[in-house]
Each structure stands twice: as structure tokens, then as C-alpha cells.
Design a protein around this motif. Structure first.
Motif, short mmCIF file in Angstrom:
data_model
loop_
_atom_site.label_atom_id
_atom_site.label_comp_id
_atom_site.label_asym_id
_atom_site.label_seq_id
_atom_site.Cartn_x
_atom_site.Cartn_y
_atom_site.Cartn_z
N MET A 23 -21.99 -9.90 4.80
CA MET A 23 -21.01 -10.60 3.72
C MET A 23 -21.64 -10.43 2.27
O MET A 23 -22.36 -10.89 1.83
N LEU A 24 -21.32 -9.00 1.78
CA LEU A 24 -21.91 -8.30 0.69
C LEU A 24 -20.64 -7.94 -0.32
O LEU A 24 -19.52 -7.76 -0.03
N GLY A 25 -21.20 -7.91 -1.62
CA GLY A 25 -19.82 -7.44 -2.56
C GLY A 25 -18.77 -8.14 -2.45
O GLY A 25 -19.05 -9.53 -2.58
N PRO A 26 -17.48 -7.82 -2.25
CA PRO A 26 -16.36 -8.54 -2.19
C PRO A 26 -16.40 -9.71 -1.16
O PRO A 26 -15.43 -10.82 -1.16
N ARG A 27 -17.20 -9.60 -0.09
CA ARG A 27 -17.28 -10.63 0.99
C ARG A 27 -18.54 -11.38 0.70
O ARG A 27 -18.75 -12.43 1.63
N ALA A 28 -18.84 -11.33 -0.46
CA ALA A 28 -20.28 -12.52 -0.52
C ALA A 28 -19.85 -13.69 -0.69
O ALA A 28 -18.71 -14.05 -0.88
N PRO A 29 -20.43 -14.81 -0.16
CA PRO A 29 -20.23 -16.20 -0.10
C PRO A 29 -19.58 -16.72 -1.31
O PRO A 29 -18.64 -17.39 -1.29
N GLU A 30 -20.17 -16.23 -2.46
CA GLU A 30 -19.70 -16.90 -3.83
C GLU A 30 -18.43 -16.52 -4.19
O GLU A 30 -17.78 -17.07 -5.12
N VAL A 31 -18.16 -14.97 -3.83
CA VAL A 31 -16.77 -14.49 -4.16
C VAL A 31 -15.81 -15.01 -3.27
O VAL A 31 -14.56 -15.38 -3.89
N MET A 32 -15.98 -15.38 -2.04
CA MET A 32 -14.94 -15.91 -1.03
C MET A 32 -14.99 -17.53 -1.17
O MET A 32 -14.23 -18.11 -0.46
N GLY A 33 -15.59 -17.95 -2.07
CA GLY A 33 -15.63 -19.40 -2.22
C GLY A 33 -16.24 -20.17 -1.13
O GLY A 33 -16.12 -21.44 -0.88
N ARG A 34 -17.25 -19.49 -0.32
CA ARG A 34 -18.12 -20.39 0.71
C ARG A 34 -19.38 -20.81 0.26
O ARG A 34 -19.95 -20.14 -0.45
#
Length: 245
Positions: A224-235
Motif C-alpha cells: 500500500m504505497l504511492g497511489p495505494r497509500a492509506p491516506e491517498v485511498m482514504g483508509r
């Protein structure tokens, strides 16, 4: 075992300050999380950037103090014996008795029983990390002891490294068994850590900083890095917690 702030020879010379000029961005990084221990007297929150080039002279001051002063004092030698770690001047085949790089009997005294290949080898640069780690793991990383080992500049010179290694110790305890943690903190068959103690002088701020960094590590394990990071995905970042009995 307690050290006070007036160890013999503990007055280190003031390290030279780095010139104030703009540094390349590559030599700057985000500031370290606030040093959560009550031992802190320097609030890094007021410093938005941690400048490696400004930090390095302070670190060199600690390195020189440890080699030139601390390792030759009785309190440091006594504590090193108690926590079973060799000081630089005790290491063979090339004892390091001072910070000077000049070779010769005054600084580097080769073991007369070492073979020719060892004699021809140059001594390796000495790291302070094993000493910081051993003090942390045995519960002896109080401000007085750190001052006794690394001098007046210890907070600015090795304070950030101390903070990071405290967090690493927390991570080690969280991620594996006691035996594996002990093995990770052993240096050699002759320098095994004699005992482990839970991290001391911990504040809620330090625990929260460790939890946040641990969550980042778990996110990387899940890619869960870059575009999949939790803060990017709203998690919400997840924090691994021990199950309640």
C-alpha cells in the motif's frame, strides 16, 4: 547504574558550527518525530527540517569524545564491562585508542600475535550504533549515561540516532520472540547482551510516533504505497495491537 553530568573529563570542546548556507535538497529530510522521552531538552518540533550537513559536526564531536575521553574513564569502562561490550581500545587486532587517523604506536597498536594479513589491514571505521543499541537494550540510555559516553553535544549529535534505535527496539519486541530479539542485540559470542530490559522513560508521544511508523511498515508489507497509500485511498492506517485475553 547511574552516571551524573560531571563525569571525569566530561567537558567536551565545543564543536564547530556548520556554515549557514542553503543546502542541496538531497541533504535534507523531514524532521524526525518529536523525541518523546522525558530526557529531551531540545524540541525538534521547532525545527521543520533536519539538515544532515548541520548535524554531522555535532555527530563528529560525539565520536571524538567517545574515543578520546569517555572510553578511558572509569565509569564508562565499568558500565561497558557490566553490559558486556568491548570499548574501542579493547578491540583486537587493532585497538582504537583515539580519534586521530594517524597510524602508529600512539594511536593504533596492532596485536603482535596477529598474522601478517591482519597487520596489513587497515582498521575499520568505528560505529557508535552498537553502543547506543546496547545501552538501550539494557535500560542504560538515560541522559546522564549518554552524556558520559558522548559528551556535551550528545543530544544534537546522537539524539536522533538514539530516538531511532529506541523505536527499532520497540519494533523488534513487537515483531518477534524474546530469544530472537536477544540474538539480534548480541554482537559476537564474546559480546552477547547479558540481559534485556523493557524500554524506559517512554512517553505517550513516543509510543504514538512508533505506532504511526509501525502502521507505515504494515502498509508497505501490503504494498500500500504511492497511489495505494492509506491516506491517498482514504483508509485509516491500521495499527497491529496484541489481542486482549
Amino acid at each position: 547504574m547511574a552516571f551524573n553530568n560531571t563525569l571525569p573529563g566530561s567537558s567536551s570542546s565545543s564543536s564547530s558550527q556548520a556554515q549557514s548556507h542553503s543546502q542541496p535538497q538531497d541533504f535534507r529530510s523531514s524532521s524526525f518525530p518529536n523525541y518523546g522521552s522525558p530526557s529531551s531538552v531540545d524540541r525538534r518540533a521547532t525545527n521543520p527540517q533536519f539538515d544532515i550537513l548541520e548535524w554531522y559536526p555535532q555527530f563528529q564531536s560525539c565520536h571524538r569524545y567517545f574515543l578520546d575521553v569517555a572510553q578511558h574513564t572509569g565509569p564508562v569502562q565499568a558500565l561497558a564491562a557490566f553490559i558486556n561490550i568491548q570499548l574501542p581500545f579493547q578491540k583486537q587486532a587493532f585497538p582504537v585508542v583515539a580519534s586521530s587517523r594517524a597510524a602508529g604506536p600512539e594511536h593504533l597498536r596492532p596485536n603482535p600475535f596477529a598474522n601478517q594479513h591482519q597487520q596489513a589491514s587497515q582498521p575499520q571505521a568505528l560505529s557508535l550504533i552498537p553502543y547506543i543499541r546496547r545501552l538501550i537494550a539494557t535500560g542504560h540510555d538515560s541522559p546522564g549515561v549518554l552524556h558520559g559516553f558522548f559528551g556535551d553535544d550528545w543530544l544534537k549529535g546522537i539524539g536522533s540516532l538514539h530516538e531511532i534505535e529506541r523505536r527499532n527496539y520497540l519494533f523488534a519486541a513487537k515483531s518477534t520472540s524474546w530469544m530472537e530479539v536477544k540474538q539480534a542485540y548480541d554482537l559476537s559470542p564474546e559480546e552477547t547482551v547479558p540481559f534485556l530490559k523493557p524500554l524506559g522513560n517512554v512517553s505517550e508521544k513516543e509510543i504514538q510516533a512508533a505506532e504511526s511508523t509501525w502502521s507505515e511498515w504494515l502498509a508497505m508489507q501490503d504494498w500500500m504505497l504511492g497511489p495505494r497509500a492509506p491516506e491517498v485511498m482514504g483508509r485509516e492506517p491500521r495499527v497491529k495491537r496484541e489481542s486482549q485475553n
